[in-house]
Motif scaffolding. Structure first.
Motif, PDB file in Angstrom:
ATOM      1  N   TYR A 171       0.834  -1.201   0.000  1.00 21.15           N
ATOM      2  CA  TYR A 171       0.000   0.000   0.000  1.00 21.15           C
ATOM      3  C   TYR A 171       0.867   1.248   0.000  1.00 21.15           C
ATOM      4  O   TYR A 171       2.047   1.207   0.346  1.00 21.15           O
ATOM      5  CB  TYR A 171      -0.995  -0.018   1.162  1.00 21.15           C
ATOM      6  N   ARG A 172       0.269   2.350  -0.407  1.00 22.62           N
ATOM      7  CA  ARG A 172       1.008   3.593  -0.631  1.00 22.62           C
ATOM      8  C   ARG A 172       1.538   4.208   0.657  1.00 22.62           C
ATOM      9  O   ARG A 172       2.636   4.724   0.684  1.00 22.62           O
ATOM     10  CB  ARG A 172       0.113   4.593  -1.349  1.00 22.62           C
ATOM     11  N   GLY A 173       0.731   4.215   1.709  1.00 26.09           N
ATOM     12  CA  GLY A 173       1.178   4.787   2.967  1.00 26.09           C
ATOM     13  C   GLY A 173       0.059   5.505   3.698  1.00 26.09           C
ATOM     14  O   GLY A 173      -1.071   5.598   3.220  1.00 26.09           O
TER      15      GLY A 173
ATOM     16  N   GLU B 158       3.206   2.556  -5.442  1.00 18.29           N
ATOM     17  CA  GLU B 158       1.784   2.511  -5.796  1.00 18.29           C
ATOM     18  C   GLU B 158       1.298   1.089  -5.467  1.00 18.29           C
ATOM     19  O   GLU B 158       2.120   0.198  -5.219  1.00 18.29           O
ATOM     20  CB  GLU B 158       1.592   2.878  -7.260  1.00 18.29           C
ATOM     21  N   PRO B 159      -0.012   0.871  -5.449  1.00 17.21           N
ATOM     22  CA  PRO B 159      -0.540  -0.420  -4.978  1.00 17.21           C
ATOM     23  C   PRO B 159      -0.053  -1.643  -5.770  1.00 17.21           C
ATOM     24  O   PRO B 159       0.109  -1.593  -6.987  1.00 17.21           O
ATOM     25  CB  PRO B 159      -2.052  -0.264  -5.148  1.00 17.21           C
TER      26      PRO B 159
ATOM     27  N   ASN C 164      -0.574   1.711 -11.151  1.00 17.09           N
ATOM     28  CA  ASN C 164       0.193   2.947 -11.086  1.00 17.09           C
ATOM     29  C   ASN C 164      -0.593   4.076 -10.430  1.00 17.09           C
ATOM     30  O   ASN C 164      -0.139   5.208 -10.388  1.00 17.09           O
ATOM     31  CB  ASN C 164       0.651   3.378 -12.479  1.00 17.09           C
ATOM     32  N   ALA C 165      -1.780   3.759  -9.898  1.00 16.83           N
ATOM     33  CA  ALA C 165      -2.627   4.785  -9.296  1.00 16.83           C
ATOM     34  C   ALA C 165      -3.407   4.192  -8.126  1.00 16.83           C
ATOM     35  O   ALA C 165      -3.709   2.996  -8.121  1.00 16.83           O
ATOM     36  CB  ALA C 165      -3.590   5.335 -10.340  1.00 16.83           C
ATOM     37  N   PRO C 166      -3.775   5.027  -7.161  1.00 15.03           N
ATOM     38  CA  PRO C 166      -4.486   4.520  -5.984  1.00 15.03           C
ATOM     39  C   PRO C 166      -5.910   4.071  -6.266  1.00 15.03           C
ATOM     40  O   PRO C 166      -6.526   3.399  -5.451  1.00 15.03           O
ATOM     41  CB  PRO C 166      -4.479   5.719  -5.027  1.00 15.03           C
ATOM     42  N   PHE C 167      -6.443   4.406  -7.441  1.00 16.85           N
ATOM     43  CA  PHE C 167      -7.841   4.146  -7.748  1.00 16.85           C
ATOM     44  C   PHE C 167      -8.091   2.774  -8.351  1.00 16.85           C
ATOM     45  O   PHE C 167      -9.232   2.409  -8.596  1.00 16.85           O
ATOM     46  CB  PHE C 167      -8.362   5.208  -8.723  1.00 16.85           C
TER      47      PHE C 167
END
Length: 175
Positions: free
Chosen positions: A42-44, A126-127, A145-148
């Motif tokens: 996870y990103r943080g 990224e995730p 490459n994105a949190p979504f």
């Protein structure tokens, strides 16, 4: 710049990360217990979508354990931020921290720089999600490459159960 993405069926790289609860854990490699492992990157702490995802993972913890699948979530955050993440979500799942950039690269993760010092204080992954078979090979790999964009954890649970019970082959290995 391009990095090599981990391939389905490949051996998951071995590395060690410290745990918020104390000690450290070796991730990757085969195990003699016949257990699977779900590794969620996870990103943080700065990411509200990560908090929601970790809470969902927490809600499925017992279901994964019943299916002989150990879970761990890991970020590049330092200890204090990782502790805050645990407290914020009342998490009882193992949380690893201080994931080095070299390991992020080895896993083929996308890495982002913070937009500002208020967001976070270092580059972060990224995730990523990896389901690892007892032999240490990757059954499922999902890198974003994105949190979504993240896989549905309930679907991963159902899929991992099916793969184990039916000896379902690793898919996506044609090259």
């Amino acid at each position: 710049m391009y990095s090599e993405k981990i391939k389905a069926g490949a051996a998951f790289p071995e590395f060690t990360v410290p745990l918020v609860e104390g000690g450290e854990i070796k991730v990757g490699g085969s195990n003699d217990e016949g257990r699977w492992k779900l590794v969620v990157i996870y990103r943080g702490l700065h990411c509200p979508l990560c908090a929601q995802y970790l809470e969902k993972l927490q809600s499925l913890k017992e279901d994964f354990l019943i299916q002989e699948t150990d879970i761990i979530a890991i970020s590049g955050d330092g200890l204090e931020k990782a502790k805050s993440q645990v407290a914020k979500g009342s998490l009882e799942i193992p949380i690893g921290y201080d994931l080095p950039i070299s390991v992020m690269e080895k896993l083929g993760l996308y890495i982002s720089n913070p937009r500002s010092p208020e967001e976070t204080d270092r580059p972060f992954p990224e995730p990523g999600l990896f389901l690892i078979r007892p032999d240490g090979n990757v059954q499922i790999v999902d890198i974003s490459n994105a949190p979504f964009s993240r896989p549905d954890l309930a679907m991963i649970l159902r899929g991992s159960t099916f793969a184990r019970e039916k000896n379902y082959p690793i898919r996506g290995t044609y090259s």
